[in-house]
Motif scaffolding. Sequence first.
Motif, PDB file in Angstrom:
ATOM      1  N   ALA A  91       0.106   5.348  -0.723  1.00 58.46           N
ATOM      2  CA  ALA A  91      -0.853   5.480   0.315  1.00 58.46           C
ATOM      3  C   ALA A  91      -0.139   5.897   1.566  1.00 58.46           C
ATOM      4  N   ARG A 142      -4.388   6.226   5.391  1.00 59.67           N
ATOM      5  CA  ARG A 142      -5.199   5.514   4.533  1.00 59.67           C
ATOM      6  C   ARG A 142      -4.935   3.930   4.405  1.00 59.67           C
ATOM      7  N   THR A 143      -3.524   3.544   4.802  1.00 54.29           N
ATOM      8  CA  THR A 143      -3.124   1.984   4.785  1.00 54.29           C
ATOM      9  C   THR A 143      -3.864   1.667   5.793  1.00 54.29           C
ATOM     10  N   ALA A 174      -6.753   2.531   7.140  1.00 58.28           N
ATOM     11  CA  ALA A 174      -8.207   2.559   7.200  1.00 58.28           C
ATOM     12  C   ALA A 174      -8.559   1.508   5.942  1.00 58.28           C
ATOM     13  N   GLU A 175      -7.859   1.640   4.753  1.00 60.35           N
ATOM     14  CA  GLU A 175      -8.454   0.754   3.650  1.00 60.35           C
ATOM     15  C   GLU A 175      -7.815  -0.569   3.461  1.00 60.35           C
ATOM     16  N   SER A 217       0.878  -1.112   0.105  1.00 60.31           N
ATOM     17  CA  SER A 217       0.124  -0.033   0.037  1.00 60.31           C
ATOM     18  C   SER A 217       0.927   1.307  -0.022  1.00 60.31           C
ATOM     19  N   ARG A 218       1.872   1.178   0.591  1.00 60.09           N
ATOM     20  CA  ARG A 218       2.611   2.494   0.899  1.00 60.09           C
ATOM     21  C   ARG A 218       3.551   2.519  -0.423  1.00 60.09           C
TER      22      ARG A 218
END
Length: 578
Positions: free
Chosen positions: A485, A489-490, A492-493, A480-481
Amino acid sequence: MAAPVAPPVATAVPATMPPARTTALARARRLLPWLGALTFLAVIGYLVLAPLIGLQWLAFEDGGRGYAAAFDDPQIGVTLRTTVGLALGSLVIALVLGTLLAWAATRLPPRLRLLRALPILPIVVPAVAAVTGWAFLLSPRPGYLNALMRQLPWWSHLEEGPVDIYSLPWIVIITGFGLTAFVYLFVSSGFAGINSELIEAAQVSGSSATGVFFRVTLPLLRPVLVYGGFVALLLGLGQFTGPLLLGRTTGINVLTTDMYVAVSQSPVDFGKAAAIGSPLLLVGIAVVLCQKVMLGDHSRFVTHGGKGFKGGGRPSRLAVVAIVLYGLIAMGLPLGALAIVSLSSFWSGTIDVSGFTLDNFRRVFAESGITDAIVNSLTISVISVAIALPVGFIAATLLLKGRRFRAVRTAVDFIVAMPLGIPAVVFGAGFLLTYSREPFILYGTHEVIVLVYVTLMLPFTTRMQLSGMVALGDTYQEASRTSGAGPLRTNAEIVLPLMRPTLAGAAALIFVLLTHEFTASLLVRAPTTQVMGTILFDYWSNGSYPTVAAIALVMTLVTSAGVFAAMAAAGPDVFDKL
């Protein structure tokens, strides 16, 4: 003739941020995570430490007046010996029974493996309900089991007994039965981590089943035995429900009941209560340090291999009998006594089936005081769970990922573990002191109970979510990162959706523990803020035993629903994550 020169066109030149401002912004971005971590540490530090520090401050005021009042009492020596005896006696019972039951669970036939959950089920029964159930069974004169045993020839001459539930040995036995389920959880998880190749190698070398158990299995179980034993010891030292309901009537006192007396009398003596509880604080710290020294390097206990643990012998019918018998004694008997008393008009040594009635349950749901207590208990528990989950998520994230905040991480690790090592009665007295004076006067409100509940649940919510994060690994977050993100955001999603089963299981299990809670609630409650455990205690004190039994069964049904929800959300091994 020369061509006319076009006038210069004004073009927008991108403004560049001054270097000083860029540096300041970058520094602010670097400091923001530190600020967040320190703020979180300050919040949980105030929740956990402020009540304890406030109590000790009063104990040392006026030249240590609180300690003088506590330890000049000629009975304090007896109280200390009783406390230690209760803790050590119940620890021995719990360690022996818990280890044997965990070993028996490995010898169950395949079709009866579901019985492995039976030794855990006594946790479903709230301590206050279990103790009252045993009182209905073993009270000297009207206890059902005592009345039955007096029918035997060798006890037929007795007018009461032969068992006295209000004596110290039987308080120790009942407490040991209650702690057995916790030791079983630790030891059974230790069995699951043993490589069966080591057991098979010992058997090939000619060792008997008994020799394998004592020479191979028990040494490999040393970490869980040490950890589980220390947890059981701390729980034994902090026992309150059994000594309060069974011991106070016969003059049997422990430190926790003396603390309760100090803060429930008028005027309240917080200094004396703090001094009485100080040995429990010191022992809790010493036990944690001793545990770390004895366990040392955990890696030397790790066994590698692809084969899980097997019992090392044929399935045993004796193992089935042992587990079923424990379940019947530890849970079946007290619940059965509660059911009989709740259906009776009054409690006596005889059972009159023809006189059974549902009037006691009608009274539970008709009297506003009881229904308000049930609603309060459910509402406050739900609110506390909603607060404890995000707090535990942040704490677990700091413990697992907070390499940048080593000092903060160490402090958070210590603070979130303290409510597990310090008895709830100490926190209850501390919260009563802290939130009945400036700057936060919350006595008599639901908010103070919520704060107590969130504080007591810090170890559980952190540990369960930390286990989920460890199982999740770093792969998804790194992906994700890498995609651009940020951390928020990482989480949360990616992280939260993947941890949904863990969060649901944690929420359900914390709800169960909170609906059980009795000790701290009894100290901070007010007449307008009763919960199920405290209203049960009031009716017990008034001698309304059939109503007590009905309330106890309602409490058990509520917590049972929470356990089934936890198992449905996070699997049958949800308790192992504690």
